[in-house]
Scaffold this active site. Structure first.
Site, PDB file in Angstrom:
ATOM      1  N   HIS A  11      44.631  37.089  39.774  1.00 26.41           N
ATOM      2  CA  HIS A  11      44.895  38.514  39.516  1.00 26.41           C
ATOM      3  C   HIS A  11      46.348  38.797  39.855  1.00 26.41           C
ATOM      4  O   HIS A  11      46.720  38.907  41.012  1.00 26.41           O
ATOM      5  CB  HIS A  11      43.961  39.377  40.387  1.00 26.41           C
ATOM      6  N   HIS A  13      50.112  40.917  38.467  1.00 28.81           N
ATOM      7  CA  HIS A  13      50.852  41.776  37.532  1.00 28.81           C
ATOM      8  C   HIS A  13      52.228  41.153  37.357  1.00 28.81           C
ATOM      9  O   HIS A  13      53.057  41.196  38.257  1.00 28.81           O
ATOM     10  CB  HIS A  13      50.949  43.201  38.084  1.00 28.81           C
ATOM     11  N   ASN A  39      47.655  45.638  32.174  1.00 34.53           N
ATOM     12  CA  ASN A  39      48.060  47.062  32.261  1.00 34.53           C
ATOM     13  C   ASN A  39      49.568  47.226  32.116  1.00 34.53           C
ATOM     14  O   ASN A  39      50.251  47.730  32.998  1.00 34.53           O
ATOM     15  CB  ASN A  39      47.563  47.695  33.581  1.00 34.53           C
ATOM     16  N   LYS A  98      39.282  43.191  31.196  1.00 42.34           N
ATOM     17  CA  LYS A  98      39.595  43.915  32.426  1.00 42.34           C
ATOM     18  C   LYS A  98      39.248  45.383  32.243  1.00 42.34           C
ATOM     19  O   LYS A  98      39.739  46.045  31.332  1.00 42.34           O
ATOM     20  CB  LYS A  98      41.086  43.750  32.770  1.00 42.34           C
ATOM     21  N   HIS A 137      38.238  46.795  38.066  1.00 41.07           N
ATOM     22  CA  HIS A 137      38.874  47.555  39.142  1.00 41.07           C
ATOM     23  C   HIS A 137      37.850  48.621  39.530  1.00 41.07           C
ATOM     24  O   HIS A 137      37.763  49.666  38.898  1.00 41.07           O
ATOM     25  CB  HIS A 137      40.182  48.197  38.664  1.00 41.07           C
ATOM     26  N   HIS A 171      39.950  42.545  43.759  1.00 42.11           N
ATOM     27  CA  HIS A 171      40.534  42.946  45.048  1.00 42.11           C
ATOM     28  C   HIS A 171      39.527  43.646  45.961  1.00 42.11           C
ATOM     29  O   HIS A 171      39.689  44.812  46.313  1.00 42.11           O
ATOM     30  CB  HIS A 171      41.789  43.822  44.861  1.00 42.11           C
ATOM     31  N   ASP A 243      46.857  40.201  43.341  1.00 43.18           N
ATOM     32  CA  ASP A 243      47.203  41.562  42.918  1.00 43.18           C
ATOM     33  C   ASP A 243      48.669  41.872  43.227  1.00 43.18           C
ATOM     34  O   ASP A 243      49.026  43.027  43.480  1.00 43.18           O
ATOM     35  CB  ASP A 243      46.288  42.624  43.540  1.00 43.18           C
ATOM     36  N   HIS A 247      57.061  46.875  41.929  1.00 44.29           N
ATOM     37  CA  HIS A 247      57.563  48.178  41.454  1.00 44.29           C
ATOM     38  C   HIS A 247      59.002  48.323  41.911  1.00 44.29           C
ATOM     39  O   HIS A 247      59.342  47.941  43.036  1.00 44.29           O
ATOM     40  CB  HIS A 247      56.748  49.332  42.050  1.00 44.29           C
ATOM     41  N   ALA A 259      51.754  52.637  43.210  1.00 44.06           N
ATOM     42  CA  ALA A 259      50.891  51.790  44.043  1.00 44.06           C
ATOM     43  C   ALA A 259      51.093  50.331  43.665  1.00 44.06           C
ATOM     44  O   ALA A 259      51.081  49.991  42.488  1.00 44.06           O
ATOM     45  CB  ALA A 259      49.434  52.178  43.837  1.00 44.06           C
TER      46      ALA A 259
HETATM   47  O1  DOR Z   1      48.167  48.522  43.793  1.00 42.66           O
HETATM   48  C1  DOR Z   1      47.951  48.272  42.625  1.00 42.66           C
HETATM   49  N1  DOR Z   1      48.955  48.089  41.745  1.00 42.66           N
HETATM   50  N2  DOR Z   1      46.699  48.187  42.218  1.00 42.66           N
HETATM   51  C2  DOR Z   1      46.390  48.064  40.919  1.00 42.66           C
HETATM   52  O2  DOR Z   1      45.222  48.039  40.613  1.00 42.66           O
HETATM   53  C3  DOR Z   1      47.446  48.021  39.877  1.00 42.66           C
HETATM   54  C4  DOR Z   1      48.706  47.578  40.452  1.00 42.66           C
HETATM   55  C5  DOR Z   1      49.898  47.799  39.537  1.00 42.66           C
HETATM   56  O3  DOR Z   1      49.786  47.516  38.339  1.00 42.66           O
HETATM   57  O4  DOR Z   1      50.934  48.221  40.037  1.00 42.66           O
HETATM   58 ZN    ZN Z   2      45.827  44.648  39.921  1.00 38.56          ZN
END
Ligand code: DOR
Ligand code: ZN
Length: 341
Positions: A11, A13, A39, A98, A137, A171, A243, A247, A259
């Protein structure tokens, strides 16, 4: 010295464009395979989009000379998915759907408004018959600390009605969810590094730390300890999914800050440290690779051995991206295991 055979992150990103380019080395060099989350800014709602993204990841991996790295793709579950689309996905070796509840987290705007309705039940049935895996999720829109627990009813409903469909609690963060793994043969889970070692106090206990803000939100010390124990046990229903979710600092600090915890740069060293600390190193291989291969029936894993040596070093404070930067998990902290290049 610790040697891991084919670390797999189920998992992650990886984002797109400039961020992908800058963060991919942390995964592609040291992991054999990663399940890339769909995503993106343009969500991967069909096979073609997922395959284009796979090419982008592979192209970047080639530039890094990481030929032994397999991106595993997933499709963003949406009500317009048809049987033909899933057949097409399967032909392209994509077997993971997903599910995001709408509004639950970053990039979930296109998620499901209603999790169980006629359309989604039809999709689950097709997914079951075609041997897809449903990664969820699992969060309600209730009180933050109860969101995963409240979603438990939906996990149960899907597990009972589609007994051959493998369902993954992504998660896993709440100790009350653990029972589901034991009650339902077709429920599995991924666990992150951050939910194993942190609680809500690491977000708000000594001033606000936006770099520890993630979804699902970090929970109580009892939850953390139960998740840690489950991961350390090497339980065959659980695989590692970081996960890791980078960012830009500017997005972390703005109102309604983003997040996500960018843990990719520290994953293997920190996991070695924890499994060693609790005398469970014998279970690390299962958690980091073997269980995932069995649960997801992964094939053609590239055969990569990663060796870590005992050597202290400080985690970098940031990764520059144009005029902005990303702060990694455990920035400026000391790690005691280092990956041998
Ligand atoms: O903290 C998170 N960030 N949880 C998620 O489910 C998505 C992820 C994100 O894409 O930034
Ligand atoms: Zn995630």
């Amino acid at each position: 010295m610790i040697t891991l055979q084919d670390p797999i992150d189920m998992h992650i990103h990886l984002r797109e464009g400039e961020i992908l380019k800058n963060i991919l080395p942390f995964s592609a060099k040291y992991f054999s395979a990663c399940l890339a989350m769909p995503n993106l800014k343009i969500p991967l709602t069909d096979t073609n989009k997922a395959l284009d993204y796979k090419k982008e990841i592979q192209h970047n991996a080639q530039e890094l000379n990481c030929d032994r790295f397999s991106p595993i793709m997933s499709i963003y579950l949406n009500e317009s998915i048809t049987k033909d689309e899933l057949l097409k996905a399967k032909k392209a070796d994509i077997r993971i759907l997903k599910l995001y509840p709408k509004g639950a987290t970053t990039g979930s705007e296109n998620g499901l408004q209603e999790i169980l309705n006629q359309k989604t039940l039809e999709i689950f049935e097709i997914a079951e018959s075609l041997d897809f895996i449903l990664s969820i999720h699992g969060e309600s829109n209730g009180f933050s600390l109860d969101r995963e627990f409240e979603f438990g009813e939906i996990f149960k409903q899907i597990a009972i009605n589609f007994p051959k469909l493998k369902i993954i609690i992504e998660h896993l963060s709440d100790r009350r969810s653990i029972d589901l793994l034991h009650q339902y043969e077709n429920i599995f889970a991924t666990i992150t590094l951050h939910h194993m070692i942190m609680s809500l106090d690491d977000v708000i206990g000594k001033g606000l730390n936006p770099h520890h803000f993630c979804k699902p939100i970090l929970k109580t010390p009892k939850d953390r300890d139960a998740i840690l124990e489950l991961a350390l046990s090497g339980d065959e229903k659980v695989s590692f999914g970081s996960d890791s979710a980078p960012h830009l600092q500017s997005n972390k600090l703005k109102q309604n800050g983003a997040a996500g915890i960018f843990s990719a740069p520290v994953l293997l060293p920190k996991l070695c440290e924890i499994f060693e600390k609790y005398n469970k190193l014998e279970n690390l291989q299962k958690f980091i690779s073997d269980n995932a291969i069995n649960i997801y029936k992964l094939k053609n894993i590239p055969n990569k051995k990663i060796t870590l040596i005992k050597e202290k070093y400080k985690v970098q404070d940031s990764i520059r991206i144009d005029n902005d930067f990303i702060v990694p998990f455990l920035a400026n902290e000391e790690l005691i295991w280092r990956i041998k290049d």
